[in-house]
Design a protein around this motif. Structure first.
Motif, PDB file in Angstrom:
ATOM      1  N   ALA A  44      -2.255   2.276  -4.770  1.00  0.00           N
ATOM      2  CA  ALA A  44      -1.776   3.590  -4.351  1.00  0.00           C
ATOM      3  C   ALA A  44      -2.909   4.604  -4.290  1.00  0.00           C
ATOM      4  O   ALA A  44      -3.900   4.486  -5.007  1.00  0.00           O
ATOM      5  N   THR A  45      -2.735   5.593  -3.430  1.00  0.00           N
ATOM      6  CA  THR A  45      -3.686   6.690  -3.290  1.00  0.00           C
ATOM      7  C   THR A  45      -2.901   7.992  -3.282  1.00  0.00           C
ATOM      8  O   THR A  45      -1.878   8.095  -2.599  1.00  0.00           O
ATOM      9  N   LEU A  46      -3.380   8.976  -4.034  1.00  0.00           N
ATOM     10  CA  LEU A  46      -2.838  10.334  -3.999  1.00  0.00           C
ATOM     11  C   LEU A  46      -3.887  11.196  -3.329  1.00  0.00           C
ATOM     12  O   LEU A  46      -5.025  11.269  -3.789  1.00  0.00           O
ATOM     13  N   LEU A  47      -3.510  11.823  -2.224  1.00  0.00           N
ATOM     14  CA  LEU A  47      -4.460  12.572  -1.425  1.00  0.00           C
ATOM     15  C   LEU A  47      -4.002  14.015  -1.274  1.00  0.00           C
ATOM     16  O   LEU A  47      -2.884  14.272  -0.819  1.00  0.00           O
ATOM     17  N   GLY A  48      -4.863  14.957  -1.665  1.00  0.00           N
ATOM     18  CA  GLY A  48      -4.561  16.373  -1.501  1.00  0.00           C
ATOM     19  C   GLY A  48      -4.820  16.821  -0.081  1.00  0.00           C
ATOM     20  O   GLY A  48      -5.847  16.480   0.507  1.00  0.00           O
ATOM     21  N   VAL A  49      -3.865  17.558   0.486  1.00  0.00           N
ATOM     22  CA  VAL A  49      -3.981  18.084   1.842  1.00  0.00           C
ATOM     23  C   VAL A  49      -3.657  19.574   1.823  1.00  0.00           C
ATOM     24  O   VAL A  49      -3.037  20.073   0.881  1.00  0.00           O
ATOM     25  N   THR A  50      -4.051  20.286   2.850  1.00  0.00           N
ATOM     26  CA  THR A  50      -3.793  21.724   2.881  1.00  0.00           C
ATOM     27  C   THR A  50      -2.385  22.049   3.356  1.00  0.00           C
ATOM     28  O   THR A  50      -1.838  23.087   2.986  1.00  0.00           O
ATOM     29  N   ARG A  74       0.858  -1.190   0.000  1.00  0.00           N
ATOM     30  CA  ARG A  74       0.000   0.000   0.000  1.00  0.00           C
ATOM     31  C   ARG A  74       0.889   1.232   0.000  1.00  0.00           C
ATOM     32  O   ARG A  74       1.842   1.313   0.759  1.00  0.00           O
ATOM     33  N   LEU A  75       0.579   2.185  -0.867  1.00  0.00           N
ATOM     34  CA  LEU A  75       1.346   3.418  -1.000  1.00  0.00           C
ATOM     35  C   LEU A  75       0.375   4.588  -0.965  1.00  0.00           C
ATOM     36  O   LEU A  75      -0.621   4.590  -1.694  1.00  0.00           O
ATOM     37  N   VAL A  76       0.646   5.559  -0.089  1.00  0.00           N
ATOM     38  CA  VAL A  76      -0.181   6.762  -0.014  1.00  0.00           C
ATOM     39  C   VAL A  76       0.738   7.965  -0.190  1.00  0.00           C
ATOM     40  O   VAL A  76       1.755   8.078   0.508  1.00  0.00           O
ATOM     41  N   VAL A  77       0.372   8.842  -1.121  1.00  0.00           N
ATOM     42  CA  VAL A  77       1.117  10.080  -1.343  1.00  0.00           C
ATOM     43  C   VAL A  77       0.222  11.230  -0.901  1.00  0.00           C
ATOM     44  O   VAL A  77      -0.876  11.403  -1.427  1.00  0.00           O
ATOM     45  N   TYR A  78       0.697  11.993   0.060  1.00  0.00           N
ATOM     46  CA  TYR A  78       0.002  13.199   0.515  1.00  0.00           C
ATOM     47  C   TYR A  78       0.644  14.378  -0.206  1.00  0.00           C
ATOM     48  O   TYR A  78       1.873  14.469  -0.267  1.00  0.00           O
ATOM     49  N   SER A  79      -0.172  15.282  -0.750  1.00  0.00           N
ATOM     50  CA  SER A  79       0.356  16.382  -1.544  1.00  0.00           C
ATOM     51  C   SER A  79      -0.388  17.682  -1.253  1.00  0.00           C
ATOM     52  O   SER A  79      -1.611  17.682  -1.137  1.00  0.00           O
ATOM     53  N   VAL A  80       0.366  18.779  -1.190  1.00  0.00           N
ATOM     54  CA  VAL A  80      -0.271  20.079  -1.036  1.00  0.00           C
ATOM     55  C   VAL A  80      -0.645  20.662  -2.395  1.00  0.00           C
ATOM     56  O   VAL A  80      -1.353  21.668  -2.466  1.00  0.00           O
ATOM     57  N   ASP A  81      -0.186  20.033  -3.494  1.00  0.00           N
ATOM     58  CA  ASP A  81      -0.514  20.460  -4.855  1.00  0.00           C
ATOM     59  C   ASP A  81      -0.669  19.216  -5.726  1.00  0.00           C
ATOM     60  O   ASP A  81       0.304  18.714  -6.291  1.00  0.00           O
ATOM     61  N   VAL A  82      -1.885  18.704  -5.815  1.00  0.00           N
ATOM     62  CA  VAL A  82      -2.139  17.454  -6.529  1.00  0.00           C
ATOM     63  C   VAL A  82      -1.742  17.558  -8.002  1.00  0.00           C
ATOM     64  O   VAL A  82      -1.146  16.632  -8.558  1.00  0.00           O
ATOM     65  N   ASP A  83      -2.029  18.685  -8.655  1.00  0.00           N
ATOM     66  CA  ASP A  83      -1.678  18.831 -10.072  1.00  0.00           C
ATOM     67  C   ASP A  83      -0.171  18.744 -10.281  1.00  0.00           C
ATOM     68  O   ASP A  83       0.303  18.064 -11.196  1.00  0.00           O
ATOM     69  N   ALA A  84       0.600  19.419  -9.451  1.00  0.00           N
ATOM     70  CA  ALA A  84       2.058  19.373  -9.571  1.00  0.00           C
ATOM     71  C   ALA A  84       2.578  17.961  -9.282  1.00  0.00           C
ATOM     72  O   ALA A  84       3.512  17.484  -9.936  1.00  0.00           O
ATOM     73  N   THR A  85       1.966  17.282  -8.332  1.00  0.00           N
ATOM     74  CA  THR A  85       2.380  15.920  -8.003  1.00  0.00           C
ATOM     75  C   THR A  85       2.055  14.963  -9.149  1.00  0.00           C
ATOM     76  O   THR A  85       2.867  14.109  -9.500  1.00  0.00           O
ATOM     77  N   LEU A  86       0.890  15.117  -9.757  1.00  0.00           N
ATOM     78  CA  LEU A  86       0.561  14.282 -10.916  1.00  0.00           C
ATOM     79  C   LEU A  86       1.551  14.517 -12.051  1.00  0.00           C
ATOM     80  O   LEU A  86       1.974  13.579 -12.729  1.00  0.00           O
ATOM     81  N   ALA A  87       1.931  15.761 -12.270  1.00  0.00           N
ATOM     82  CA  ALA A  87       2.888  16.074 -13.332  1.00  0.00           C
ATOM     83  C   ALA A  87       4.252  15.454 -13.049  1.00  0.00           C
ATOM     84  O   ALA A  87       4.990  15.128 -13.979  1.00  0.00           O
TER      85      ALA A  87
END
Length: 157
Positions: free
Chosen positions: A134-140, A103-116
């Motif tokens: 995997a999960t990509l989760l946007g956080v503040t 299981r892989l979780v990526v927390y990101s403050v900028d989901v678009d930049a992380t996807l790129a």
């Protein structure tokens, strides 16, 4: 000013499909993918495994050095790469590697930049044929000011 980042699906698809086609991530793993859209992101929608003998939970790993100081502020690709390297260091200390990740979780403050920049993750996983769910989760915000991403994972062997 708003900057739009696009996930370069074509750039990572070849690596991801190579990882998916390379066989099981680990002995006894059955990949569950009722549809193929997740292949471009380099992960399986599910994985069926026999009960593991060892389970490792890894706390969020960020782009920090040995003293916990943030590195690569403003560079999401570099932050993803160092976060993955730090996660791999924890795995290695437990006698595991990325092929053991379940299981892989990526927390990101900028989901678009992380996807790129997501190719930085896909490339490392593809080297060992790993395609963990995997999960990509946007956080503040993340724990350290300037930290753009944090990677948390679970591994089993």
């Amino acid at each position: 000013m708003t900057t739009t980042h696009q996930f370069d699906h074509e750039a990572t698809t070849d690596l991801a499909f190579a990882a998916l086609a390379s066989g099981p991530t680990a002995p006894g793993v059955v990949r569950i993918n009722p549809t193929t859209w997740s292949a471009g992101f380099g992960y399986d929608q599910g994985q069926l495994r026999a009960f593991p003998a060892r389970l490792l939970t890894v706390a969020g790993q960020g782009s920090v050095n040995e003293r916990g100081e943030l590195l690569h502020e403003g560079d999401v690709v570099a932050q993803l790469s160092l976060s993955m390297a730090n996660a791999e260091t924890v795995l290695a200390a437990a006698g595991m590697d990325l092929s053991d990740v379940v299981r892989l979780v990526v927390y990101s403050v900028d989901v678009d930049a992380t996807l790129a920049a997501y190719g930085a993750i896909v490339e490392r996983l593809a080297l060992v044929g790993a395609t963990p769910p995997a999960t990509l989760l946007g956080v503040t915000r993340l724990a350290i000011p300037g930290m753009a991403v944090e990677i948390e994972l679970t591994a089993a062997s």
